[in-house]
Design an enzyme around this catalytic site. Structure first.
Site, PDB file in Angstrom:
ATOM      1  N   ASP A  67       0.815  -1.217   0.000  1.00 54.13           N
ATOM      2  CA  ASP A  67       0.000   0.000   0.000  1.00 54.13           C
ATOM      3  C   ASP A  67       0.851   1.271   0.000  1.00 54.13           C
ATOM      4  O   ASP A  67       2.073   1.212   0.183  1.00 54.13           O
ATOM      5  CB  ASP A  67      -0.954  -0.008   1.204  1.00 54.13           C
ATOM      6  CG  ASP A  67      -0.264  -0.395   2.503  1.00 54.13           C
ATOM      7  OD1 ASP A  67       0.980  -0.355   2.553  1.00 54.13           O
ATOM      8  OD2 ASP A  67      -0.967  -0.719   3.481  1.00 54.13           O
ATOM      9  N   ASP A 136      -7.362  -2.776  14.372  1.00 54.01           N
ATOM     10  CA  ASP A 136      -8.734  -3.109  13.996  1.00 54.01           C
ATOM     11  C   ASP A 136      -8.789  -4.347  13.095  1.00 54.01           C
ATOM     12  O   ASP A 136      -9.816  -4.651  12.506  1.00 54.01           O
ATOM     13  CB  ASP A 136      -9.403  -1.911  13.294  1.00 54.01           C
ATOM     14  CG  ASP A 136      -8.656  -1.461  12.047  1.00 54.01           C
ATOM     15  OD1 ASP A 136      -7.658  -2.123  11.672  1.00 54.01           O
ATOM     16  OD2 ASP A 136      -9.074  -0.461  11.433  1.00 54.01           O
ATOM     17  N   HIS A 138      -7.010  -4.838  10.347  1.00 56.05           N
ATOM     18  CA  HIS A 138      -6.798  -4.615   8.906  1.00 56.05           C
ATOM     19  C   HIS A 138      -5.507  -5.261   8.424  1.00 56.05           C
ATOM     20  O   HIS A 138      -4.572  -5.467   9.193  1.00 56.05           O
ATOM     21  CB  HIS A 138      -6.861  -3.119   8.540  1.00 56.05           C
ATOM     22  CG  HIS A 138      -5.720  -2.295   9.035  1.00 56.05           C
ATOM     23  ND1 HIS A 138      -5.881  -1.015   9.534  1.00 56.05           N
ATOM     24  CD2 HIS A 138      -4.395  -2.541   9.102  1.00 56.05           C
ATOM     25  CE1 HIS A 138      -4.705  -0.525   9.871  1.00 56.05           C
ATOM     26  NE2 HIS A 138      -3.784  -1.427   9.621  1.00 56.05           N
ATOM     27  N   GLU A 143      -9.571  -1.958   5.459  1.00 57.77           N
ATOM     28  CA  GLU A 143     -10.201  -1.691   6.748  1.00 57.77           C
ATOM     29  C   GLU A 143     -11.395  -2.625   6.963  1.00 57.77           C
ATOM     30  O   GLU A 143     -11.849  -3.278   6.022  1.00 57.77           O
ATOM     31  CB  GLU A 143     -10.677  -0.230   6.783  1.00 57.77           C
ATOM     32  CG  GLU A 143      -9.556   0.796   6.614  1.00 57.77           C
ATOM     33  CD  GLU A 143      -8.657   0.935   7.849  1.00 57.77           C
ATOM     34  OE1 GLU A 143      -8.659   0.047   8.719  1.00 57.77           O
ATOM     35  OE2 GLU A 143      -7.946   1.949   7.924  1.00 57.77           O
TER      36      GLU A 143
HETATM   37  P1  PGA Z   1       2.361  -1.373  12.668  1.00 57.45           P
HETATM   38  O1  PGA Z   1       1.166  -1.347  11.629  1.00 57.45           O
HETATM   39  O2  PGA Z   1       3.331  -2.399  12.158  1.00 57.45           O
HETATM   40  O3  PGA Z   1       2.953  -0.002  12.633  1.00 57.45           O
HETATM   41  O4  PGA Z   1       1.767  -1.750  13.993  1.00 57.45           O
HETATM   42  C1  PGA Z   1       0.632  -2.542  11.190  1.00 57.45           C
HETATM   43  C2  PGA Z   1      -0.555  -2.265  10.302  1.00 57.45           C
HETATM   44  O5  PGA Z   1      -1.258  -1.278  10.544  1.00 57.45           O
HETATM   45  O6  PGA Z   1      -0.791  -3.044   9.375  1.00 57.45           O
END
Ligand code: PGA
Length: 263
Positions: A67, A136, A138, A143
């Site tokens: 992404d 959450d 994702h 999302e």
């Molecule tokens: P993080 O993010 O590695 O910074 O915890 C993970 C994500 O949001 O996929």
């Protein structure tokens, strides 16, 4: 799914790097799907060390990132292109032209997303996809509510994600509201997937996606539909799993047999 639990973040990251190294030794022109965020930093650090000290070469490797924020220039310090260059690509022998990160400034986004999907297909598909997980549930920027059939597309970020990511920006108003992300469907097409999670604040989504019912409200539960997923956790992230003893037991059994065993 295979669940591998290690005491610390460092041990977890090293274990995941060993799997990637193993797959790279088996296929020199492997196509990797890569993730950004704080989680894979330890993994990338270990891959860089393997490159420098053990001669692990990325010369024939292609990568596709999950992404990118929509609206950010690739040179923006918070763009995922910048993240990948500074945390991995600049320190290994990969050809930059073989590294794909969605273009946050793409003009015709729909057409661009289609092009991105075509490049993945042209490369022969993703052999190994690296994932993190959001609080959450994702994966990528898919999302809660994302279709399991979704493809690379423009998405609006959830409020929680914007809040979580505001720590990287001067103020919350600077956090982009949109992103381009591979879809859940795109991710599920990878031949193999690894997901890494560490820390207490990931314990709940981790338990949900490994042991909970499949629902688009926790996008990572889609991984239960994939036959070859390995999850690397530190003890904190594993702390809410119900069948923790079972995962540890099966890992030991699989070590005795010297074979990887997926549930
Ligand atoms: P993080 O993010 O590695 O910074 O915890 C993970 C994500 O949001 O996929």
């Amino acid at each position: 799914m295979r669940v591998i639990i290690r005491k610390t973040y460092e041990e977890m990251s090293k274990e995941a790097a060993l799997l990637i190294k193993d797959r790279m030794m088996k296929k020199k022109d492997i196509v990797l799907g890569l993730a950004t965020g704080s989680t894979p930093l330890g993994l990338y650090k270990e891959l860089i060390r393997m490159h420098k000290e053990e001669g692990l070469s990325f010369k024939n490797v292609k990568t596709f990132n999950l992404d990118e924020y929509y609206g950010l220039e690739p040179t923006h310090p918070q763009s995922y292109r910048y993240f990948m260059d500074t945390n991995l690509f600049n320190h290994i022998d990969i050809e930059k032209s073989n590294t794909y990160v969605p273009d946050g400034k793409a003009e015709d986004v729909e057409k661009y997303c289609q092009w991105y999907e075509e490049q993945i297909k042209k490369a022969g598909g993703i052999d190994l996809q690296v994932l993190g997980i959001g609080r959450d549930g994702h994966i990528g920027f898919n999302e809660p509510g994302s279709s399991f059939y979704s493809r690379t597309r423009l998405v609006a970020l959830d409020e929680q994600t914007i809040k979580d990511n505001s720590r990287f920006f001067k103020s919350i108003d600077e956090v982009p509201r949109f992103a381009i992300t591979m879809g859940v469907g795109t991710i599920l097409e990878a031949k193999e997937i690894i997901l890494l999670a560490n820390g207490k604040n990931k314990a709940k989504p981790v338990a949900q996606f490994i042991e909970g019912p499949i629902t688009s409200l926790v996008p990572a539960t889609a991984l239960q539909l994939h036959p070859k997923v390995t999850v690397f956790l530190d003890e904190e992230a594993a702390s809410e799993l119900k069948r923790i003893d079972y995962y540890k037991f099966t890992e030991n059994s699989s070590k005795q047999l010297k074979k990887e065993i997926w549930l």
